[in-house]
Motif scaffolding. Structure first.
Motif, PDB file in Angstrom:
ATOM      1  N   GLN A  41      65.405  23.437  40.046  1.00 16.41           N
ATOM      2  CA  GLN A  41      65.490  24.412  38.246  1.00 16.41           C
ATOM      3  C   GLN A  41      65.516  26.521  38.764  1.00 16.41           C
ATOM      4  OE1 GLN A  41      64.095  24.183  35.067  1.00 16.41           O
ATOM      5  NE2 GLN A  41      63.804  26.561  33.474  1.00 16.41           N
ATOM      6  N   ALA A  42      64.641  26.379  39.485  1.00 19.39           N
ATOM      7  CA  ALA A  42      64.538  27.414  40.311  1.00 19.39           C
ATOM      8  C   ALA A  42      65.801  28.074  41.344  1.00 19.39           C
ATOM      9  CB  ALA A  42      62.724  27.822  41.654  1.00 19.39           C
ATOM     10  N   MET A  43      66.181  27.015  41.923  1.00 21.35           N
ATOM     11  CA  MET A  43      67.662  27.236  43.279  1.00 21.35           C
ATOM     12  C   MET A  43      68.335  27.761  42.499  1.00 21.35           C
ATOM     13  SD  MET A  43      69.200  24.816  45.337  1.00 21.35           S
ATOM     14  CE  MET A  43      69.315  24.115  43.990  1.00 21.35           C
ATOM     15  N   PHE A  44      68.711  27.187  41.743  1.00 20.23           N
ATOM     16  CA  PHE A  44      70.034  27.850  40.730  1.00 20.23           C
ATOM     17  C   PHE A  44      69.716  29.112  39.574  1.00 20.23           C
ATOM     18  CE2 PHE A  44      71.312  23.629  40.394  1.00 20.23           C
ATOM     19  CZ  PHE A  44      73.264  23.177  40.764  1.00 20.23           C
ATOM     20  N   GLU A  45      68.360  29.244  39.272  1.00 21.94           N
ATOM     21  CA  GLU A  45      68.188  30.602  38.995  1.00 21.94           C
ATOM     22  C   GLU A  45      67.952  32.042  39.931  1.00 21.94           C
ATOM     23  OE1 GLU A  45      64.972  29.599  36.111  1.00 21.94           O
ATOM     24  OE2 GLU A  45      66.336  28.641  34.803  1.00 21.94           O
ATOM     25  N   SER A  46      67.684  31.583  40.801  1.00 21.21           N
ATOM     26  CA  SER A  46      68.099  32.542  42.282  1.00 21.21           C
ATOM     27  C   SER A  46      69.381  33.182  42.337  1.00 21.21           C
ATOM     28  CB  SER A  46      67.011  31.451  43.521  1.00 21.21           C
ATOM     29  OG  SER A  46      67.486  31.016  44.120  1.00 21.21           O
ATOM     30  N   GLY A  47      70.541  31.862  42.379  1.00 19.66           N
ATOM     31  CA  GLY A  47      71.509  32.327  42.055  1.00 19.66           C
ATOM     32  C   GLY A  47      72.317  32.065  43.717  1.00 19.66           C
ATOM     33  N   THR A  48      71.352  31.078  44.067  1.00 18.57           N
ATOM     34  CA  THR A  48      71.873  30.193  46.103  1.00 18.57           C
ATOM     35  C   THR A  48      72.925  29.179  45.658  1.00 18.57           C
ATOM     36  OG1 THR A  48      69.722  30.577  46.709  1.00 18.57           O
ATOM     37  CG2 THR A  48      70.712  28.592  47.949  1.00 18.57           C
ATOM     38  N   VAL A  49      73.770  30.104  46.611  1.00 18.44           N
ATOM     39  CA  VAL A  49      75.097  28.312  46.400  1.00 18.44           C
ATOM     40  C   VAL A  49      74.984  27.710  47.748  1.00 18.44           C
ATOM     41  CG1 VAL A  49      77.459  28.032  45.971  1.00 18.44           C
ATOM     42  CG2 VAL A  49      76.108  29.989  44.932  1.00 18.44           C
ATOM     43  N   LEU A  50      75.153  26.520  47.637  1.00 20.68           N
ATOM     44  CA  LEU A  50      74.822  25.805  48.935  1.00 20.68           C
ATOM     45  C   LEU A  50      75.811  25.713  49.512  1.00 20.68           C
ATOM     46  CD1 LEU A  50      72.768  23.389  47.602  1.00 20.68           C
ATOM     47  CD2 LEU A  50      71.905  25.493  48.654  1.00 20.68           C
ATOM     48  N   PRO A  51      76.532  25.834  50.812  1.00 19.87           N
ATOM     49  CA  PRO A  51      77.820  25.812  51.532  1.00 19.87           C
ATOM     50  C   PRO A  51      78.490  24.603  51.229  1.00 19.87           C
ATOM     51  CG  PRO A  51      75.960  26.748  53.081  1.00 19.87           C
ATOM     52  CD  PRO A  51      75.447  26.879  51.454  1.00 19.87           C
ATOM     53  N   ASP A  52      77.122  23.581  51.862  1.00 24.91           N
ATOM     54  CA  ASP A  52      77.826  22.312  52.278  1.00 24.91           C
ATOM     55  C   ASP A  52      77.852  21.089  50.709  1.00 24.91           C
ATOM     56  OD1 ASP A  52      74.743  22.028  51.849  1.00 24.91           O
ATOM     57  OD2 ASP A  52      74.412  21.012  53.891  1.00 24.91           O
ATOM     58  N   HIS A  53      78.045  21.788  49.834  1.00 23.49           N
ATOM     59  CA  HIS A  53      78.471  21.112  48.417  1.00 23.49           C
ATOM     60  C   HIS A  53      79.210  21.529  47.846  1.00 23.49           C
ATOM     61  CE1 HIS A  53      74.233  20.054  49.089  1.00 23.49           C
ATOM     62  NE2 HIS A  53      73.989  19.404  48.043  1.00 23.49           N
ATOM     63  N   ALA A  54      79.893  20.955  46.793  1.00 24.92           N
ATOM     64  CA  ALA A  54      81.155  21.306  45.793  1.00 24.92           C
ATOM     65  C   ALA A  54      81.014  21.401  44.213  1.00 24.92           C
ATOM     66  CB  ALA A  54      82.122  20.137  45.831  1.00 24.92           C
ATOM     67  N   TYR A  55      80.935  21.903  43.871  1.00 23.45           N
ATOM     68  CA  TYR A  55      80.376  22.222  42.513  1.00 23.45           C
ATOM     69  C   TYR A  55      81.450  21.895  41.557  1.00 23.45           C
ATOM     70  CZ  TYR A  55      76.853  25.186  44.172  1.00 23.45           C
ATOM     71  OH  TYR A  55      75.089  25.159  45.118  1.00 23.45           O
ATOM     72  N   TYR A  56      81.140  21.926  40.116  1.00 20.24           N
ATOM     73  CA  TYR A  56      82.112  21.403  39.125  1.00 20.24           C
ATOM     74  C   TYR A  56      80.686  21.958  37.778  1.00 20.24           C
ATOM     75  CZ  TYR A  56      83.880  17.695  42.473  1.00 20.24           C
ATOM     76  OH  TYR A  56      84.064  17.704  44.102  1.00 20.24           O
ATOM     77  N   TYR A  57      81.452  22.101  36.756  1.00 18.00           N
ATOM     78  CA  TYR A  57      80.755  22.482  35.876  1.00 18.00           C
ATOM     79  C   TYR A  57      81.717  21.321  34.479  1.00 18.00           C
ATOM     80  CZ  TYR A  57      85.016  25.673  35.221  1.00 18.00           C
ATOM     81  OH  TYR A  57      86.582  25.572  34.110  1.00 18.00           O
ATOM     82  N   ILE A  58      81.126  21.511  33.343  1.00 19.59           N
ATOM     83  CA  ILE A  58      81.972  21.003  31.934  1.00 19.59           C
ATOM     84  C   ILE A  58      81.428  22.338  30.769  1.00 19.59           C
ATOM     85  CG2 ILE A  58      81.417  19.292  30.551  1.00 19.59           C
ATOM     86  CD1 ILE A  58      80.132  16.859  32.073  1.00 19.59           C
ATOM     87  N   GLY A  59      82.131  21.892  29.790  1.00 14.08           N
ATOM     88  CA  GLY A  59      82.707  23.687  28.800  1.00 14.08           C
ATOM     89  C   GLY A  59      83.350  24.453  29.464  1.00 14.08           C
ATOM     90  N   SER A  60      82.698  25.890  28.910  1.00 14.80           N
ATOM     91  CA  SER A  60      83.380  27.227  29.522  1.00 14.80           C
ATOM     92  C   SER A  60      83.792  27.311  30.983  1.00 14.80           C
ATOM     93  CB  SER A  60      83.358  28.207  28.545  1.00 14.80           C
ATOM     94  OG  SER A  60      83.691  29.456  29.404  1.00 14.80           O
ATOM     95  N   SER A  61      84.401  27.833  30.960  1.00 17.60           N
ATOM     96  CA  SER A  61      84.521  28.336  32.603  1.00 17.60           C
ATOM     97  C   SER A  61      83.412  29.801  32.640  1.00 17.60           C
ATOM     98  CB  SER A  61      85.731  28.607  33.029  1.00 17.60           C
ATOM     99  OG  SER A  61      86.491  30.543  32.520  1.00 17.60           O
ATOM    100  N   GLY A  62      83.582  30.332  31.618  1.00 17.64           N
ATOM    101  CA  GLY A  62      82.740  32.139  31.240  1.00 17.64           C
ATOM    102  C   GLY A  62      81.402  31.283  31.219  1.00 17.64           C
ATOM    103  N   ALA A  63      81.478  30.245  30.227  1.00 22.35           N
ATOM    104  CA  ALA A  63      79.499  30.479  30.130  1.00 22.35           C
ATOM    105  C   ALA A  63      79.705  28.255  29.798  1.00 22.35           C
ATOM    106  CB  ALA A  63      79.299  30.903  29.528  1.00 22.35           C
ATOM    107  N   PRO A  64      79.129  27.994  31.152  1.00 25.15           N
ATOM    108  CA  PRO A  64      79.395  25.856  31.352  1.00 25.15           C
ATOM    109  C   PRO A  64      78.232  25.559  31.135  1.00 25.15           C
ATOM    110  CG  PRO A  64      78.882  26.813  33.631  1.00 25.15           C
ATOM    111  CD  PRO A  64      79.345  28.234  32.535  1.00 25.15           C
TER     112      PRO A  64
END
Length: 168
Positions: A41-64
């Motif tokens: 949770q802290a990692m996401f909330e710090s704005g960290t994007v991991l280069p060796d991972h593919a990202y996906y979301y559910i919901g709105s592209s503006g606020a998933p």
């Protein structure tokens, strides 16, 4: 002499029980785990994007509603998750939206790990919904279903689509 066959009223019940027992012995897909982890949770909330991972979301592209990061060693098989080339800037936009939106007290965003059946870390998640099903149908392939709240609904949804103070 002609032998009469006895009618056994429980015979259909016995066959049904045997069928259920045998079905329980059939091969099942290995199941992974969707587990909470405050460090993630802290990692996401710090704005960290991991280069060796593919990202996906559910919901709105503006606020998933939910975000997952799948280690590139795995292929996500999905019908519900949309892939995104996530940047730190986009993640911070989403986080700003999450911080200003008002959710019921039990629907805060949480983070956690996605584990394989043998305990390997396959990815991470960030969502208001903390219950999910993770399957591994074949080596290197992972299926992550749409998360939900412990009640089985999408977190914050009440009957009629309302939650404390507004429409979803």
């Amino acid at each position: 002499m002609h032998m009469m066959r006895m009618f056994i009223p429980f015979r259909p019940l016995v066959f049904a029980i045997v069928a259920v027992v045998l079905a329980g012995c059939a091969d099942r897909q290995p199941a992974g785990q969707w587990a909470m982890d405050s460090g993630v949770q802290a990692m996401f909330e710090s704005g960290t994007v991991l280069p060796d991972h593919a990202y996906y979301y559910i919901g709105s592209s503006g606020a998933p509603d939910s975000i997952i990061a799948i280690d590139r060693r795995f292929t996500l098989r999905t019908r519900v998750w949309a892939e995104i080339d996530l940047t730190a800037s986009k993640l911070n936009e989403w986080l700003q939206w999450f911080r200003t939106d008002h959710y019921p007290p039990d629907c805060e965003f949480r983070g956690g790990v996605i584990l394989t059946s043998d305990g390997q870390r396959a990815g991470f998640w960030y969502s208001r919904n903390i219950v999910n099903l993770v399957l591994l149908p074949e080596p290197g392939v992972i299926e992550v279903y749409q998360p939900h709240s412990p009640s089985g609904r999408t977190c914050g949804q009440e009957r009629g689509g309302m939650f404390l103070g507004g429409m979803l």
